[in-house]
Design a protein around this motif. Structure first.
Motif, PDB file in Angstrom:
ATOM      1  N   PRO A 158       6.269  -4.797   1.161  1.00 52.12           N
ATOM      2  CA  PRO A 158       6.081  -4.807   2.617  1.00 52.12           C
ATOM      3  C   PRO A 158       5.704  -6.189   3.133  1.00 52.12           C
ATOM      4  CG  PRO A 158       5.003  -2.911   1.639  1.00 52.12           C
ATOM      5  CD  PRO A 158       5.447  -3.778   0.499  1.00 52.12           C
ATOM      6  N   LYS A 195       4.490  -8.747   6.448  1.00 47.52           N
ATOM      7  CA  LYS A 195       3.861  -8.827   7.761  1.00 47.52           C
ATOM      8  C   LYS A 195       4.879  -9.214   8.828  1.00 47.52           C
ATOM      9  CE  LYS A 195      -0.833 -10.006   6.265  1.00 47.52           C
ATOM     10  NZ  LYS A 195      -1.929 -10.998   6.361  1.00 47.52           N
ATOM     11  N   GLN A 221       5.515  -4.175   8.414  1.00 50.44           N
ATOM     12  CA  GLN A 221       5.737  -3.008   7.554  1.00 50.44           C
ATOM     13  C   GLN A 221       4.430  -2.487   6.977  1.00 50.44           C
ATOM     14  OE1 GLN A 221       8.702  -4.856   4.986  1.00 50.44           O
ATOM     15  NE2 GLN A 221      10.295  -3.530   5.828  1.00 50.44           N
ATOM     16  N   ASN A 222       3.934  -1.411   7.583  1.00 49.45           N
ATOM     17  CA  ASN A 222       2.801  -0.651   7.065  1.00 49.45           C
ATOM     18  C   ASN A 222       3.231   0.808   7.107  1.00 49.45           C
ATOM     19  OD1 ASN A 222       1.429  -3.080   8.792  1.00 49.45           O
ATOM     20  ND2 ASN A 222       0.331  -2.700   6.886  1.00 49.45           N
ATOM     21  N   ARG A 263      -7.072   3.474   9.204  1.00 47.80           N
ATOM     22  CA  ARG A 263      -6.350   2.522   8.351  1.00 47.80           C
ATOM     23  C   ARG A 263      -5.915   3.091   6.998  1.00 47.80           C
ATOM     24  NH1 ARG A 263      -9.513  -3.293   9.316  1.00 47.80           N
ATOM     25  NH2 ARG A 263      -9.817  -3.031  11.582  1.00 47.80           N
ATOM     26  N   PHE A 299      -2.229   4.312   5.791  1.00 44.02           N
ATOM     27  CA  PHE A 299      -1.103   3.391   5.650  1.00 44.02           C
ATOM     28  C   PHE A 299      -1.112   2.728   4.285  1.00 44.02           C
ATOM     29  CE2 PHE A 299      -2.110   3.358  10.207  1.00 44.02           C
ATOM     30  CZ  PHE A 299      -0.862   3.580  10.772  1.00 44.02           C
ATOM     31  N   TRP A 300       0.086   2.315   3.864  1.00 42.77           N
ATOM     32  CA  TRP A 300       0.233   1.446   2.699  1.00 42.77           C
ATOM     33  C   TRP A 300       1.214   0.334   3.055  1.00 42.77           C
ATOM     34  CZ3 TRP A 300       4.726   0.403  -0.221  1.00 42.77           C
ATOM     35  CH2 TRP A 300       4.510  -0.473  -1.297  1.00 42.77           C
ATOM     36  N   PRO A 301       0.808  -0.920   2.881  1.00 42.96           N
ATOM     37  CA  PRO A 301      -0.572  -1.358   2.628  1.00 42.96           C
ATOM     38  C   PRO A 301      -1.445  -1.132   3.858  1.00 42.96           C
ATOM     39  CG  PRO A 301       0.816  -3.240   3.106  1.00 42.96           C
ATOM     40  CD  PRO A 301       1.742  -2.071   3.036  1.00 42.96           C
ATOM     41  N   GLN A 302      -2.748  -1.078   3.661  1.00 44.37           N
ATOM     42  CA  GLN A 302      -3.636  -0.866   4.796  1.00 44.37           C
ATOM     43  C   GLN A 302      -3.570  -2.074   5.728  1.00 44.37           C
ATOM     44  OE1 GLN A 302      -7.646   0.530   4.398  1.00 44.37           O
ATOM     45  NE2 GLN A 302      -7.195   1.685   2.528  1.00 44.37           N
ATOM     46  N   PRO A 303      -3.393  -1.854   7.018  1.00 48.33           N
ATOM     47  CA  PRO A 303      -3.371  -2.970   7.966  1.00 48.33           C
ATOM     48  C   PRO A 303      -4.781  -3.519   8.185  1.00 48.33           C
ATOM     49  CG  PRO A 303      -3.244  -0.893   9.139  1.00 48.33           C
ATOM     50  CD  PRO A 303      -3.184  -0.552   7.670  1.00 48.33           C
ATOM     51  N   ASN A 304      -4.837  -4.718   8.713  1.00 51.71           N
ATOM     52  CA  ASN A 304      -6.130  -5.338   9.014  1.00 51.71           C
ATOM     53  C   ASN A 304      -6.587  -5.038  10.439  1.00 51.71           C
ATOM     54  OD1 ASN A 304      -6.337  -6.595   6.459  1.00 51.71           O
ATOM     55  ND2 ASN A 304      -4.953  -8.232   7.148  1.00 51.71           N
ATOM     56  N   SER A 335      -5.299   1.326  14.544  1.00 49.16           N
ATOM     57  CA  SER A 335      -4.076   1.824  15.165  1.00 49.16           C
ATOM     58  C   SER A 335      -4.404   2.891  16.195  1.00 49.16           C
ATOM     59  CB  SER A 335      -3.135   2.394  14.106  1.00 49.16           C
ATOM     60  OG  SER A 335      -2.823   1.411  13.129  1.00 49.16           O
TER      61      SER A 335
END
Length: 301
Positions: A24, A26, A30-31, A197, A200-205, A208
């Motif tokens: 994924p 940035k 893509q999360n 958070r 999701f994979w990967p976890q966003p920073n 949402s």
């Protein structure tokens, strides 16, 4: 383990990603959703019915897609990444009954540019938008889709929490701005909840949030007024702390002209743009057109 309704588990997501050699990025925002319960929640909030044609942009590995296909008459999934677009029908065929999987139609295209002509001819026009939008382009994506797909009557989108707040902010708020007004031109929007958070994979920073909307009618007889309205919005918020008389001077031709237009529209020229709702901006644009001002059209985001 296969989910009882065909939805993807975290292990399924990682297995699909490994098979596609997917890492994924940035850049493409893509999360991927990895929690079936969250997918069920989103499908429920989107109120997908058996007569709906759902438009999904950025389906990724298909987490939300599988939930939508199970409820809608058809799903059009728009994916810009060729390997992901190619894999999506296979995932649906592997996890859903054949009659259900056939409801999925994948379009390999850029969501920022896709239009009705890009959709399969055998599929009816989309009626609902349901998507986990790539966060880095969420606002222009949403506004552009609503402009190009007038048949979309309602929707539910997942975006960065801060963006969700801006999109649904009422006039007068600190975060009310260009996205708030431009979305309000198309639809009545409301916050529809937060998304944690860890789903999701990967976890966003970032956190949402969900935005639900129902399309509103364009001003009677004036659907082409949008560009003028958006130009006024862009001008008003380009100098957010300025009064309308000053902020709209370049848009209207002069500060005096801006004041005349504001007064003709029933608006205090000493007010700031952040206090105006979309109807007030529409009145301003209408007065400018009547006066033959010919303001320069703004951007869609």
């Amino acid at each position: 383990m296969v989910d009882t309704d065909g939805l993807l588990s975290p292990a399924d997501i990682r297995e699909l990603a490994h098979a596609l050699d997917l890492r994924p990025t940035k850049r493409r925002g893509q999360n991927f959703l990895v929690d079936p319960n969250t997918v069920r929640r989103l499908v429920r909030l989107a109120a997908i019915g058996p007569d709906d044609v759902a438009l999904e942009v950025g389906p990724g590995l298909g987490s939300l897609t599988l939930g939508l296909v199970a409820e809608a008459a058809a799903v059009v999934a728009v994916e810009v990444d060729p390997p992901l677009a190619a894999a999506l029908p296979l995932t649906a065929a592997d996890r859903l009954p054949a009659a259900v999987a056939r409801r999925l139609h994948v379009v390999e295209a850029d969501g920022l540019r896709v239009g009705p002509a890009d959709l399969p001819a055998e599929v009816a026009a989309p009626t609902v938008l349901a998507a986990n939008l790539p966060y880095n382009v969420a606002v222009p994506l949403l506004l552009g889709l609503l402009e190009r797909f007038p048949t979309v009557r309602r929707g539910l989108v997942m975006v960065q929490a801060e963006v969700a707040d801006r999109l649904t902010s009422p006039p007068g708020g600190r975060i009310y701005g260009v996205p708030s007004v431009k979305l309000a031109w198309y639809a009545h929007a409301r916050p529809a909840g937060a998304v944690p958070r860890p789903v999701f994979w990967p976890q966003p920073n970032v956190d949402s949030g969900l935005v639900a909307f129902e399309r509103r009618a364009a001003p009677p007889g004036e659907p082409d007024l949008r560009a003028d309205v958006f130009a006024a919005v862009d001008a008003a918020f380009a100098q957010r702390r300025k009064t309308l008389r000053t902020a709209l001077a370049s848009w209207a031709g002069s500060a005096a002209a801006a004041e005349r237009l504001a007064r003709a529209a029933g608006i205090d020229p000493g007010a700031r743009g952040e206090t105006l709702d979309v109807d007030a901006f529409t009145r301003l644009a209408r007065q400018a057109r009547l006066a033959g001002q010919g303001p320069v059209a703004g951007q869609d985001s």
